[in-house]
Write a protein that holds these residues in place. Structure first.
Motif, mmCIF file in Angstrom:
data_model
loop_
_atom_site.group_PDB
_atom_site.id
_atom_site.type_symbol
_atom_site.label_atom_id
_atom_site.label_comp_id
_atom_site.label_asym_id
_atom_site.label_seq_id
_atom_site.Cartn_x
_atom_site.Cartn_y
_atom_site.Cartn_z
ATOM 1 N N UNK A 5 0.847 -1.204 0.000
ATOM 2 C CA UNK A 5 0.000 0.000 0.000
ATOM 3 C C UNK A 5 0.881 1.252 0.000
ATOM 4 N N UNK A 6 1.962 1.237 0.800
ATOM 5 C CA UNK A 6 2.877 2.384 0.828
ATOM 6 C C UNK A 6 3.504 2.577 -0.561
ATOM 7 N N UNK A 7 3.907 1.484 -1.199
ATOM 8 C CA UNK A 7 4.512 1.575 -2.530
ATOM 9 C C UNK A 7 3.529 2.229 -3.504
ATOM 10 N N UNK A 8 2.259 1.808 -3.417
ATOM 11 C CA UNK A 8 1.216 2.376 -4.270
ATOM 12 C C UNK A 8 1.063 3.879 -4.050
ATOM 13 N N UNK A 9 1.001 4.284 -2.777
ATOM 14 C CA UNK A 9 0.822 5.708 -2.450
ATOM 15 C C UNK A 9 2.019 6.501 -2.971
ATOM 16 N N UNK A 10 3.222 5.957 -2.779
ATOM 17 C CA UNK A 10 4.436 6.678 -3.167
ATOM 18 C C UNK A 10 4.550 6.838 -4.683
ATOM 19 N N UNK A 11 3.949 5.919 -5.405
ATOM 20 C CA UNK A 11 4.002 5.969 -6.874
ATOM 21 C C UNK A 11 3.428 7.281 -7.410
ATOM 22 N N UNK A 12 2.442 7.825 -6.689
ATOM 23 C CA UNK A 12 1.778 9.057 -7.131
ATOM 24 C C UNK A 12 2.533 10.317 -6.708
ATOM 25 N N UNK A 13 3.565 10.169 -5.876
ATOM 26 C CA UNK A 13 4.158 11.340 -5.238
ATOM 27 C C UNK A 13 5.383 11.838 -5.980
ATOM 28 N N UNK A 14 5.474 13.161 -6.121
ATOM 29 C CA UNK A 14 6.636 13.778 -6.745
ATOM 30 C C UNK A 14 7.357 14.688 -5.762
ATOM 31 N N UNK A 15 6.981 14.629 -4.477
ATOM 32 C CA UNK A 15 7.588 15.531 -3.486
ATOM 33 C C UNK A 15 8.700 14.823 -2.712
ATOM 34 N N UNK A 16 9.282 15.523 -1.756
ATOM 35 C CA UNK A 16 10.317 14.924 -0.922
ATOM 36 C C UNK A 16 9.668 14.033 0.127
ATOM 37 N N UNK A 17 10.423 13.035 0.564
ATOM 38 C CA UNK A 17 9.840 12.034 1.458
ATOM 39 C C UNK A 17 9.383 12.649 2.787
ATOM 40 N N UNK A 18 10.084 13.690 3.243
ATOM 41 C CA UNK A 18 9.678 14.292 4.518
ATOM 42 C C UNK A 18 8.355 15.043 4.373
ATOM 43 N N UNK A 19 8.198 15.727 3.249
ATOM 44 C CA UNK A 19 6.927 16.427 2.991
ATOM 45 C C UNK A 19 5.795 15.409 2.876
#
Ligand SMILES: [Zn+2]
Length: 291
Positions: free
Chosen positions: A147-161
């Motif tokens: 689920x985390x991998x799926x969510x991260x796939x959509x993200x273009x920001x920094x991991x802390x944000x």
């Protein structure tokens, strides 16, 4: 701001003392924090009624009162709840107080007056900004590494944000974002798109491990609910102190306007990860390769 471990503790304590208690008096000392979304005033609507349940929804605290109302608190930066006694000296930051039939008083304090206390019809949370947009619960069974991998796939920001985004993962703030990234050995400026499979696995384990350890530690300390226990954290507010893993002094840096604490040795800043896979530079083809 109170984060998941703080809020879990508050809910556990209040959930053990409030249900069944009748609200006998209501004092509104600072109405700036109050939003009543139904006709009437707060004292008219809840005085004489009984606390029924107390729960956490993301970073919101929800109290069911009587048959018809939910009292919902978003503490924001500095909102705190305190269990005191009726007649006790008033704090200068006191905003609201509910006197109960056992002589105790539940107080909402807020030095910054940025938090909000909402009274709504039971189950109707439309008037509460962000309530229905709360992200996945990090300690729920649904929050798997997949689920985390799926969510991260959509993200273009920094991991802390990403960690601070309450619509992505619920109830993580500055303190636990730093702790999670330290535990996962990920530099705070790493782009989500630059995380490797191993990074994602470590990040998932760190989110769950750091938060569940903290939930246990805060409960073990059994302090009054208005106190935030943070002295066991590994990097947060430990600028210049030796990293407990490698003894390198902890560094602080501004990342997107937030003070960020990390270990420069355990959490190296990898240029490829900072850029993200989509913009990945082939470092091997550059004449004088430096990493
Ligand atoms: Zn270190």
């Amino acid at each position: 701001m109170p984060e998941l471990p703080d809020l879990e503790y508050i809910v556990a304590v209040l959930g053990s003392v409030l249900p069944g208690r009748k609200i006998e008096t209501v004092r509104v000392k600072n109405p700036v924090v109050l939003r009543v979304a139904v006709p009437g005033t707060l004292p008219e609507l809840i005085q004489g009624h009984t606390f029924r349940a107390c729960a956490r929804h993301g970073h919101f605290l929800r109290f069911a009162i009587g048959d018809g109302h939910d009292l919902i608190i978003n503490p924001m930066l500095a909102g705190r709840l305190r269990l005191g006694s009726i007649g006790e000296r008033e704090e200068s930051s006191l905003c609201l107080a509910a006197g109960l039939d056992d002589g105790t008083e539940l107080r909402y304090l807020d030095d910054k007056q940025m938090g909000k206390v909402y009274l709504v019809a039971a189950g109707d949370h439309r008037a509460i900004p962000g309530y229905d947009a709360v992200g996945i619960e990090a300690l729920s069974p649904e929050f798997t590494v997949g689920r985390l991998r799926e969510i991260l796939r959509e993200r273009r920001d920094q991991v802390r944000a990403f960690l601070l985004d309450k619509t992505a993962v619920a109830s993580i703030g500055n303190a636990y974002a730093d702790e999670i990234l330290w535990a996962a050995r990920i530099h705070p400026k790493t782009g989500c798109a630059g995380l490797t499979e191993q990074d994602i696995t470590r990040l998932h384990a760190a989110i769950r491990g750091v938060l569940s350890d903290a939930v246990r530690e805060v409960a073990r300390r059994a302090q009054p609910i208005e106190i935030k226990i943070r002295d066991f954290l590994q990097v947060r507010n430990r600028k210049g102190q030796p990293c407990s893993r490698c003894a390198t002094p902890i560094r602080v840096e501004g990342v997107r306007g937030h003070d960020t604490f990390y270990c420069p040795s355990c959490q190296p800043n990898r240029p490829d990860a900072r850029l993200g896979r989509r913009q990945l530079v082939d470092w091997s083809r550059l004449p004088d390769r430096k990493e």
